[in-house]
Each structure stands twice: as structure tokens, then as C-alpha cells.
Motif scaffolding. Structure first.
Motif, PDB file in Angstrom:
ATOM      1  N   ILE A 130      -9.545  18.605  -3.285  1.00 17.29           N
ATOM      2  CA  ILE A 130      -9.371  19.947  -3.861  1.00 17.29           C
ATOM      3  C   ILE A 130      -9.773  19.897  -5.337  1.00 17.29           C
ATOM      4  CG2 ILE A 130      -7.658  21.687  -4.521  1.00 17.29           C
ATOM      5  CD1 ILE A 130      -8.131  21.834  -1.547  1.00 17.29           C
ATOM      6  N   GLU A 131      -9.367  18.830  -6.016  1.00 18.33           N
ATOM      7  CA  GLU A 131      -9.707  18.660  -7.435  1.00 18.33           C
ATOM      8  C   GLU A 131     -11.226  18.640  -7.629  1.00 18.33           C
ATOM      9  OE1 GLU A 131      -9.429  14.900 -10.378  1.00 18.33           O
ATOM     10  OE2 GLU A 131      -7.488  15.564  -9.580  1.00 18.33           O
ATOM     11  N   ASP A 132     -11.950  17.971  -6.741  1.00 14.43           N
ATOM     12  CA  ASP A 132     -13.408  17.912  -6.854  1.00 14.43           C
ATOM     13  C   ASP A 132     -14.070  19.241  -6.482  1.00 14.43           C
ATOM     14  OD1 ASP A 132     -13.582  15.376  -7.928  1.00 14.43           O
ATOM     15  OD2 ASP A 132     -13.758  14.399  -5.976  1.00 14.43           O
ATOM     16  N   MET A 133     -13.412  20.054  -5.654  1.00 10.70           N
ATOM     17  CA  MET A 133     -13.922  21.394  -5.385  1.00 10.70           C
ATOM     18  C   MET A 133     -13.949  22.189  -6.693  1.00 10.70           C
ATOM     19  SD  MET A 133     -12.271  24.497  -3.090  1.00 10.70           S
ATOM     20  CE  MET A 133     -10.780  24.545  -4.114  1.00 10.70           C
ATOM     21  N   PHE A 134     -12.852  22.102  -7.453  1.00  6.41           N
ATOM     22  CA  PHE A 134     -12.803  22.794  -8.742  1.00  6.41           C
ATOM     23  C   PHE A 134     -13.834  22.209  -9.713  1.00  6.41           C
ATOM     24  CE2 PHE A 134      -8.203  23.572  -7.505  1.00  6.41           C
ATOM     25  CZ  PHE A 134      -8.430  24.889  -7.120  1.00  6.41           C
ATOM     26  N   LYS A 135     -13.978  20.887  -9.699  1.00  4.81           N
ATOM     27  CA  LYS A 135     -14.962  20.220 -10.554  1.00  4.81           C
ATOM     28  C   LYS A 135     -16.375  20.714 -10.233  1.00  4.81           C
ATOM     29  CE  LYS A 135     -16.657  15.549 -11.642  1.00  4.81           C
ATOM     30  NZ  LYS A 135     -16.501  14.112 -11.334  1.00  4.81           N
ATOM     31  N   PHE A 136     -16.686  20.842  -8.943  1.00  5.03           N
ATOM     32  CA  PHE A 136     -17.990  21.343  -8.530  1.00  5.03           C
ATOM     33  C   PHE A 136     -18.212  22.767  -9.030  1.00  5.03           C
ATOM     34  CE2 PHE A 136     -20.486  23.879  -5.541  1.00  5.03           C
ATOM     35  CZ  PHE A 136     -21.703  23.224  -5.632  1.00  5.03           C
ATOM     36  N   LEU A 137     -17.234  23.636  -8.793  1.00  7.26           N
ATOM     37  CA  LEU A 137     -17.380  25.040  -9.197  1.00  7.26           C
ATOM     38  C   LEU A 137     -17.612  25.174 -10.701  1.00  7.26           C
ATOM     39  CD1 LEU A 137     -14.644  26.665  -6.932  1.00  7.26           C
ATOM     40  CD2 LEU A 137     -17.128  27.026  -6.774  1.00  7.26           C
ATOM     41  N   THR A 138     -16.796  24.497 -11.496  1.00  9.46           N
ATOM     42  CA  THR A 138     -16.967  24.609 -12.947  1.00  9.46           C
ATOM     43  C   THR A 138     -18.245  23.905 -13.392  1.00  9.46           C
ATOM     44  OG1 THR A 138     -15.505  22.702 -13.320  1.00  9.46           O
ATOM     45  CG2 THR A 138     -14.505  24.888 -13.443  1.00  9.46           C
TER      46      THR A 138
END
Length: 149
Positions: A130-138
Motif C-alpha cells: 500500500i505504501e508503494d502504491m502511494f509512492k507510485f502515485l506521488t
């Protein structure tokens, strides 16, 4: 982006239910990623939620202060994200030249460690944190809103 992932290859899956049969037993929330538009067809939304959950479109319409919302047509999906129905995921945002898609994420999925998406190809399922999903989006310049669906 230095994001670790795991990929499961499988026959093409056009629904979350189909995809889930190929990834049974794997840890993580099965995402349902929906590409929606308002009634004027001038605003676009990517909604990410648990695949087992049913979207209350009326509730979402109120949350987004819209009069009506619907699924965007396959033509608009191709024009905005370069995708066909059944392969929608956050990775399609890479193809959004106009950078005009608003991203909304259901807070419920935040209790999970991993999330799955099709990597713009519905014959594979990709697992990331989930943390990397946010990292990808930003990392690709998107902001997102957390909402209760």
C-alpha cells in the motif's frame, strides 16, 4: 522508482472475481479500480477500492459533489488511459497525457499491507505494498484523496 513487486501471470481476467480465482491464497487486498466520469463528461475519476466491496455510486456522487456519475466509455478509457475495459489500474495514469484524472482511494484498504492491480494487462496481477502504491502515485505527480466508500 525502486518499488518491489510480485507478478502472477494468468489467463485474461475481465472482472475482479475472475482475477481472484488465479491469485487465491495470496496476501493482500484485491483492488477494484474504476474509471468514472461526471454527467457532463468533462471530469474523470479513478476510484480504488476493495474488489469484494460494491460501490455505492450515489454516495460517491455526493462525496464528489457531482449530479450524476457513470463509468466512462471504452473510447474515453482508451483516450485518457490507453487501456481497454478489464485492465484498468493505477498504472494507466502513466498514459494520462492531460493529467486530468482525480484519484480517490477507499480508506478501508489501508488496513492491508499489500494490494493487487493489473499492470495495464489483464493477463497478469501485480502485488505491491500500500505504501508503494502511494509512492507510485506521488512519483508520477498525482495527488489522491482518501474517502470512505
Amino acid at each position: 522508482m525502486n518499488i518491489p513487486y510480485e507478478v502472477v501471470e494468468h489467463p485474461p481476467a475481465f472482472t475482479t472475481e475472475q482475477a481472484d480465482t488465479y491469485i487465491m491464497g495470496k496476501e493482500g487486498v484485491r483492488s477494484k479500480t474504476l474509471f468514472l466520469t461526471n454527467h457532463k463528461k468533462n471530469k474523470y475519476y479513478l476510484v480504488i477500492m476493495d474488489g469484494a466491496k460494491r460501490l455505492d455510486m450515489e454516495h460517491l456522487t455526493q462525496l464528489l459533489n457531482e449530479k450524476r456519475m457513470s463509468f466512462a466509455s471504452p473510447k474515453r478509457l482508451m483516450n485518457k488511459m490507453g487501456l481497454i475495459p478489464g485492465s484498468v489500474s493505477i498504472f494507466g495514469l502513466l498514459n494520462n497525457v492531460d493529467h486530468d484524472i482525480c484519484v480517490y482511494i477507499d480508506k478501508q484498504i489501508l488496513s492491508e499491507r499489500l494490494i493487487s492491480f493489473h499492470p495495464n494487462d489483464n493477463s497478469k496481477t501485480l502485488f505491491i505494498t500500500i505504501e508503494d502504491m502511494f509512492k507510485f502515485l506521488t512519483g508520477i505527480g498525482y495527488t489522491y484523496s482518501l474517502v470512505e466508500l
